[in-house]
Design a protein around this motif. Structure first.
Motif, PDB file in Angstrom:
ATOM      1  N   LEU A 118       8.580   2.804 -10.326  1.00 11.48           N
ATOM      2  CA  LEU A 118       8.291   1.666  -9.447  1.00 11.48           C
ATOM      3  C   LEU A 118       9.500   1.322  -8.588  1.00 11.48           C
ATOM      4  N   CYS A 119      10.688   1.328  -9.176  1.00 11.21           N
ATOM      5  CA  CYS A 119      11.906   1.033  -8.405  1.00 11.21           C
ATOM      6  C   CYS A 119      12.115   2.063  -7.294  1.00 11.21           C
ATOM      7  N   ASP A 120      11.920   3.335  -7.606  1.00 14.92           N
ATOM      8  CA  ASP A 120      12.099   4.376  -6.593  1.00 14.92           C
ATOM      9  C   ASP A 120      11.017   4.297  -5.512  1.00 14.92           C
ATOM     10  N   ALA A 121       9.796   3.980  -5.912  1.00 11.77           N
ATOM     11  CA  ALA A 121       8.706   3.848  -4.948  1.00 11.77           C
ATOM     12  C   ALA A 121       8.936   2.661  -4.021  1.00 11.77           C
ATOM     13  N   ASP A 122       9.510   1.592  -4.557  1.00  5.69           N
ATOM     14  CA  ASP A 122       9.768   0.387  -3.767  1.00  5.69           C
ATOM     15  C   ASP A 122      10.772   0.663  -2.647  1.00  5.69           C
ATOM     16  N   LEU A 123      11.702   1.599  -2.891  1.00  7.99           N
ATOM     17  CA  LEU A 123      12.706   1.960  -1.889  1.00  7.99           C
ATOM     18  C   LEU A 123      12.527   3.407  -1.417  1.00  7.99           C
ATOM     19  N   PHE A 124      11.300   3.883  -1.495  1.00 14.93           N
ATOM     20  CA  PHE A 124      10.963   5.256  -1.101  1.00 14.93           C
ATOM     21  C   PHE A 124      11.379   5.531   0.344  1.00 14.93           C
ATOM     22  N   HIS A 125      11.227   4.505   1.195  1.00 14.97           N
ATOM     23  CA  HIS A 125      11.485   4.690   2.632  1.00 14.97           C
ATOM     24  C   HIS A 125      12.936   5.024   2.945  1.00 14.97           C
ATOM     25  N   LEU A 126      13.854   4.670   2.038  1.00 20.88           N
ATOM     26  CA  LEU A 126      15.271   4.987   2.280  1.00 20.88           C
ATOM     27  C   LEU A 126      15.484   6.494   2.387  1.00 20.88           C
ATOM     28  N   GLY A 127      14.632   7.245   1.693  1.00 22.94           N
ATOM     29  CA  GLY A 127      14.750   8.697   1.695  1.00 22.94           C
ATOM     30  C   GLY A 127      13.616   9.370   2.433  1.00 22.94           C
ATOM     31  N   SER A 128      13.125   8.700   3.476  1.00 23.81           N
ATOM     32  CA  SER A 128      12.020   9.275   4.242  1.00 23.81           C
ATOM     33  C   SER A 128      12.286   9.154   5.737  1.00 23.81           C
ATOM     34  N   ASN A 129      11.409   9.771   6.525  1.00 18.83           N
ATOM     35  CA  ASN A 129      11.511   9.675   7.979  1.00 18.83           C
ATOM     36  C   ASN A 129      11.027   8.326   8.508  1.00 18.83           C
ATOM     37  N   GLN A 189       0.829  -1.208   0.000  1.00 19.03           N
ATOM     38  CA  GLN A 189       0.000   0.000   0.000  1.00 19.03           C
ATOM     39  C   GLN A 189       0.864   1.259   0.000  1.00 19.03           C
ATOM     40  N   ASN A 190       1.969   1.218   0.734  1.00 18.46           N
ATOM     41  CA  ASN A 190       2.894   2.359   0.745  1.00 18.46           C
ATOM     42  C   ASN A 190       3.540   2.569  -0.621  1.00 18.46           C
ATOM     43  N   VAL A 191       3.910   1.461  -1.281  1.00 19.41           N
ATOM     44  CA  VAL A 191       4.518   1.560  -2.613  1.00 19.41           C
ATOM     45  C   VAL A 191       3.516   2.123  -3.615  1.00 19.41           C
ATOM     46  N   GLU A 214       1.775   6.712  -6.898  1.00 16.42           N
ATOM     47  CA  GLU A 214       0.790   7.740  -7.259  1.00 16.42           C
ATOM     48  C   GLU A 214       1.392   9.140  -7.120  1.00 16.42           C
ATOM     49  N   LYS A 215       2.153   9.338  -6.055  1.00 17.88           N
ATOM     50  CA  LYS A 215       2.779  10.635  -5.814  1.00 17.88           C
ATOM     51  C   LYS A 215       3.766  10.983  -6.935  1.00 17.88           C
ATOM     52  N   ILE A 216       4.613  10.008  -7.300  1.00 17.75           N
ATOM     53  CA  ILE A 216       5.612  10.268  -8.352  1.00 17.75           C
ATOM     54  C   ILE A 216       4.943  10.360  -9.720  1.00 17.75           C
ATOM     55  N   ALA A 217       3.902   9.537  -9.955  1.00 19.84           N
ATOM     56  CA  ALA A 217       3.166   9.595 -11.230  1.00 19.84           C
ATOM     57  C   ALA A 217       2.529  10.972 -11.422  1.00 19.84           C
ATOM     58  N   ASN A 218       2.005  11.536 -10.340  1.00 21.48           N
ATOM     59  CA  ASN A 218       1.423  12.888 -10.422  1.00 21.48           C
ATOM     60  C   ASN A 218       2.489  13.927 -10.761  1.00 21.48           C
ATOM     61  N   TYR A 219       3.665  13.753 -10.199  1.00 21.15           N
ATOM     62  CA  TYR A 219       4.782  14.660 -10.461  1.00 21.15           C
ATOM     63  C   TYR A 219       5.121  14.682 -11.955  1.00 21.15           C
ATOM     64  N   TYR A 220       5.080  13.504 -12.572  1.00 18.54           N
ATOM     65  CA  TYR A 220       5.423  13.407 -14.002  1.00 18.54           C
ATOM     66  C   TYR A 220       4.202  13.513 -14.918  1.00 18.54           C
ATOM     67  N   GLN A 221       3.012  13.610 -14.329  1.00 19.92           N
ATOM     68  CA  GLN A 221       1.767  13.692 -15.106  1.00 19.92           C
ATOM     69  C   GLN A 221       1.687  12.549 -16.124  1.00 19.92           C
ATOM     70  N   LEU A 222       1.848  11.341 -15.628  1.00 18.13           N
ATOM     71  CA  LEU A 222       1.783  10.168 -16.503  1.00 18.13           C
ATOM     72  C   LEU A 222       0.424  10.061 -17.175  1.00 18.13           C
ATOM     73  N   ASN A 223       0.422   9.553 -18.411  1.00 23.44           N
ATOM     74  CA  ASN A 223      -0.862   9.316 -19.071  1.00 23.44           C
ATOM     75  C   ASN A 223      -1.568   8.130 -18.403  1.00 23.44           C
ATOM     76  N   ASP A 224      -2.841   7.956 -18.710  1.00 23.68           N
ATOM     77  CA  ASP A 224      -3.660   6.977 -18.006  1.00 23.68           C
ATOM     78  C   ASP A 224      -3.147   5.544 -18.150  1.00 23.68           C
ATOM     79  N   GLU A 225      -2.703   5.187 -19.352  1.00 23.45           N
ATOM     80  CA  GLU A 225      -2.241   3.802 -19.530  1.00 23.45           C
ATOM     81  C   GLU A 225      -0.957   3.537 -18.740  1.00 23.45           C
TER      82      GLU A 225
END
Length: 206
Positions: free
Chosen positions: A125-136, A37-39, A44-55
């Protein structure tokens, strides 16, 4: 996002959630539904940053929901291959075209260590999977991972050894996306400094 893609993501969430609740061992304290769920949220957060298309967004989030479902096999090694098998069965059952399935499979495969993303979706996906490395949340997450390695896989890793392993991992890890480099890398560096400081204190006591 059109109804068919929204429906697909809803079904992906239901299917993956069912696998984690009913088929993944409770002694897997890190690679579980909460991590998934965290990933998904990080994707979603990173996809919004890049404004990914729907597919692309749907490929990404489907891969995120399924990327660790392979732990249901009872094995950590090669779990990505089982995750790909499970998501492929799910997507075929949903009547999804082979090209879409191949993109999801490739995204999950990219998360296998060492990570090897070739597209922006795979990098996210790779960055989201290890998102916690750069978080509190780094400390709490790494504690759960050590617990899993010791309880489920009987690795017997001490706190000191675990700290050293994390120092080595963080020293090598680099985020792939510009989002990761800008938003996550600074906190990862701070987490690394904290680990090194604790390691120095340990050495003084030895």
């Amino acid at each position: 996002m059109d109804e068919s893609l929204t429906s697909l993501l809803e079904n992906a969430e239901k299917c993956a959630t069912d696998i984690f609740i009913n088929k993944v061992s409770k002694s897997i304290t890190y690679h579980n539904l909460a991590h998934t769920q965290n990933v998904v949220a990080s994707c979603e957060k990173i996809a919004n940053y890049y404004q990914l298309n729907d597919e692309d967004r749907t490929v990404l989030l489907t891969a995120a929901w399924f990327h660790d479902t392979g732990y249901s096999s009872g094995n950590a090694e090669g779990h990505e291959h089982e995750s790909i098998r499970l998501v492929s069965l799910f997507l075929k059952d949903q009547g999804i075209n082979p090209d879409f399935i191949a993109k999801v499979a490739s995204s999950i495969h990219a998360t296998q260590m060492p990570q090897s993303p070739q597209t922006l979706v795979e990098e996210i996906l790779c960055d989201a999977d290890l998102f916690h490395l750069g978080s509190n949340d780094f400390k709490s997450n790494t504690k759960l991972l050590r617990q899993e390695l010791n309880d489920k896989w009987n690795m017997g890793i001490s706190k000191k050894d675990w700290r050293k392993r994390n120092i080595m991992f963080l020293e090598k890890h680099q985020y792939f996306t510009s989002f990761g480099k800008e938003k996550l890398q600074p906190q990862q560096e701070a987490n690394l400094l904290e680990l090194k400081s604790a390691d120095k204190e340990d050495k003084k006591e030895d």
